[in-house]
Design an enzyme around this catalytic site. Structure first.
Site, PDB file in Angstrom:
ATOM      1  N   LYS A  11      27.990 -26.535  -9.927  1.00 37.46           N
ATOM      2  CA  LYS A  11      28.023 -25.885  -8.610  1.00 37.46           C
ATOM      3  C   LYS A  11      29.099 -26.508  -7.710  1.00 37.46           C
ATOM      4  O   LYS A  11      29.622 -27.596  -8.013  1.00 37.46           O
ATOM      5  CB  LYS A  11      26.636 -25.978  -7.974  1.00 37.46           C
ATOM      6  N   PHE A  59      15.913 -18.933   1.656  1.00 38.53           N
ATOM      7  CA  PHE A  59      17.170 -19.658   1.445  1.00 38.53           C
ATOM      8  C   PHE A  59      18.262 -18.788   0.822  1.00 38.53           C
ATOM      9  O   PHE A  59      19.380 -19.269   0.576  1.00 38.53           O
ATOM     10  CB  PHE A  59      16.935 -20.913   0.595  1.00 38.53           C
ATOM     11  N   ARG A  87      17.060 -27.759 -19.356  1.00 35.96           N
ATOM     12  CA  ARG A  87      16.294 -27.929 -18.105  1.00 35.96           C
ATOM     13  C   ARG A  87      15.832 -29.392 -17.973  1.00 35.96           C
ATOM     14  O   ARG A  87      15.816 -29.947 -16.875  1.00 35.96           O
ATOM     15  CB  ARG A  87      15.091 -26.976 -18.063  1.00 35.96           C
ATOM     16  N   THR A  93      14.565 -28.999  -9.464  1.00 34.63           N
ATOM     17  CA  THR A  93      15.408 -28.327  -8.470  1.00 34.63           C
ATOM     18  C   THR A  93      15.731 -29.253  -7.301  1.00 34.63           C
ATOM     19  O   THR A  93      16.881 -29.315  -6.846  1.00 34.63           O
ATOM     20  CB  THR A  93      14.681 -27.073  -7.946  1.00 34.63           C
ATOM     21  N   ARG A 104      20.799 -33.822 -11.994  1.00 27.37           N
ATOM     22  CA  ARG A 104      20.552 -33.622 -10.553  1.00 27.37           C
ATOM     23  C   ARG A 104      20.202 -34.935  -9.865  1.00 27.37           C
ATOM     24  O   ARG A 104      20.619 -35.181  -8.721  1.00 27.37           O
ATOM     25  CB  ARG A 104      19.460 -32.565 -10.357  1.00 27.37           C
ATOM     26  N   ASN A 114      22.590 -28.673  -5.453  1.00 24.90           N
ATOM     27  CA  ASN A 114      21.943 -29.520  -6.469  1.00 24.90           C
ATOM     28  C   ASN A 114      22.737 -29.598  -7.774  1.00 24.90           C
ATOM     29  O   ASN A 114      22.158 -29.736  -8.849  1.00 24.90           O
ATOM     30  CB  ASN A 114      20.490 -29.093  -6.684  1.00 24.90           C
ATOM     31  N   HIS A 117      23.327 -25.495 -12.388  1.00 24.11           N
ATOM     32  CA  HIS A 117      22.356 -24.449 -12.718  1.00 24.11           C
ATOM     33  C   HIS A 117      21.973 -24.570 -14.188  1.00 24.11           C
ATOM     34  O   HIS A 117      22.779 -24.980 -15.012  1.00 24.11           O
ATOM     35  CB  HIS A 117      23.003 -23.071 -12.480  1.00 24.11           C
TER      36      HIS A 117
HETATM   37  P1  IDP Z   1      16.481 -23.814 -10.355  1.00 23.56           P
HETATM   38  O1  IDP Z   1      17.974 -23.778 -10.096  1.00 23.56           O
HETATM   39  O2  IDP Z   1      15.964 -25.206 -10.560  1.00 23.56           O
HETATM   40  O3  IDP Z   1      16.055 -22.854 -11.448  1.00 23.56           O
HETATM   41  P2  IDP Z   1      15.439 -21.875  -8.435  1.00 23.56           P
HETATM   42  O4  IDP Z   1      14.061 -21.916  -7.854  1.00 23.56           O
HETATM   43  O5  IDP Z   1      15.723 -20.833  -9.488  1.00 23.56           O
HETATM   44  O6  IDP Z   1      15.764 -23.343  -9.003  1.00 23.56           O
HETATM   45  O7  IDP Z   1      16.446 -21.719  -7.231  1.00 23.56           O
HETATM   46  C1  IDP Z   1      17.799 -21.358  -7.444  1.00 23.56           C
HETATM   47  C2  IDP Z   1      18.668 -22.230  -6.568  1.00 23.56           C
HETATM   48  O8  IDP Z   1      18.382 -21.938  -5.195  1.00 23.56           O
HETATM   49  C3  IDP Z   1      18.415 -23.739  -6.683  1.00 23.56           C
HETATM   50  O9  IDP Z   1      19.049 -24.337  -7.789  1.00 23.56           O
HETATM   51  C4  IDP Z   1      18.962 -24.236  -5.361  1.00 23.56           C
HETATM   52  O10 IDP Z   1      20.397 -24.282  -5.364  1.00 23.56           O
HETATM   53  C5  IDP Z   1      18.496 -23.137  -4.408  1.00 23.56           C
HETATM   54  N1  IDP Z   1      17.183 -23.430  -3.823  1.00 23.56           N
HETATM   55  C6  IDP Z   1      15.970 -23.407  -4.438  1.00 23.56           C
HETATM   56  N2  IDP Z   1      14.984 -23.729  -3.596  1.00 23.56           N
HETATM   57  C7  IDP Z   1      15.577 -23.975  -2.406  1.00 23.56           C
HETATM   58  C8  IDP Z   1      15.081 -24.373  -1.101  1.00 23.56           C
HETATM   59  O11 IDP Z   1      13.875 -24.551  -0.893  1.00 23.56           O
HETATM   60  N3  IDP Z   1      16.015 -24.532  -0.119  1.00 23.56           N
HETATM   61  C9  IDP Z   1      17.363 -24.319  -0.319  1.00 23.56           C
HETATM   62  N4  IDP Z   1      17.858 -23.949  -1.509  1.00 23.56           N
HETATM   63  C10 IDP Z   1      16.986 -23.788  -2.548  1.00 23.56           C
HETATM   64 MG    MG Z   2      16.117 -20.787 -11.515  1.00 23.63          MG
END
Ligand code: IDP
Ligand code: MG
Length: 139
Positions: A11, A59, A87, A93, A104, A114, A117
């Protein structure tokens, strides 16, 4: 052993911090083969398509702005049990909850920025990979 594929992208926070090489090294040392890789940019609209599953989340708009704020490095990776193992390599996350030694934990700036992906299923790995790469049968 059967291999399968997952999709990842480094990212904007991690690319701009100069961590592309360190992260790619961790991915290869963990046993993943890089099938396809490039450095590119997302427009806010394309970021919105990629994260469409999150469009009702609070978000979402910030995430699309952030994901189009700088270069990203998408990759398709191959390994036995690729989706689950990747993962585990990237961690939770929220970097504050990511296990020590995960990508991460080492490189993320915040729950949004973070670092990386990772696809959450074989089905999404195929969809996300074809969002960035075509003619994968030739790789
Ligand atoms: P993941 O990337 O671990 O699968 P997801 O829940 O699919 O997590 O969320 C996608 C992306 O959205 C995250 O990697 C992060 O960049 C962002 N994100 C997730 N939750 C939050 C939050 O609570 N606040 C701000 N950004 C978030
Ligand atoms: Mg995801």
């Amino acid at each position: 052993m059967a291999t399968n594929r997952t999709f990842t992208m480094i990212k904007p926070d991690a690319v701009s911090a100069g961590n592309t090489g360190a992260i790619t090294k961790m991915i290869e040392e963990a046993g993943f083969r890089i099938v396809a890789m490039k450095k590119t940019l997302l427009t806010p609209e394309r970021a919105g398509q990629f994260y469409a599953v999150h469009k009702e989340r609070p978000f979402y708009k910030d995430l699309c702005t952030y994901m189009s704020s700088g270069a990203i490095v998408p990759m398709i990776l191959e390994k036995e049990n690729a989706v689950e193992d990747f993962r585990n390599l990237i961690g939770a996350t929220d970097p504050q909850k990511a296990a020590p030694g995960t990508i991460r934990n080492l490189f993320a700036k915040s729950i949004e920025a973070n670092a990386i992906h990772g696809s959450d299923s074989d089905e999404n790995a195929a969809i996300e990979g074809s969002f960035f790469f075509s003619q994968l049968e030739q790789y």
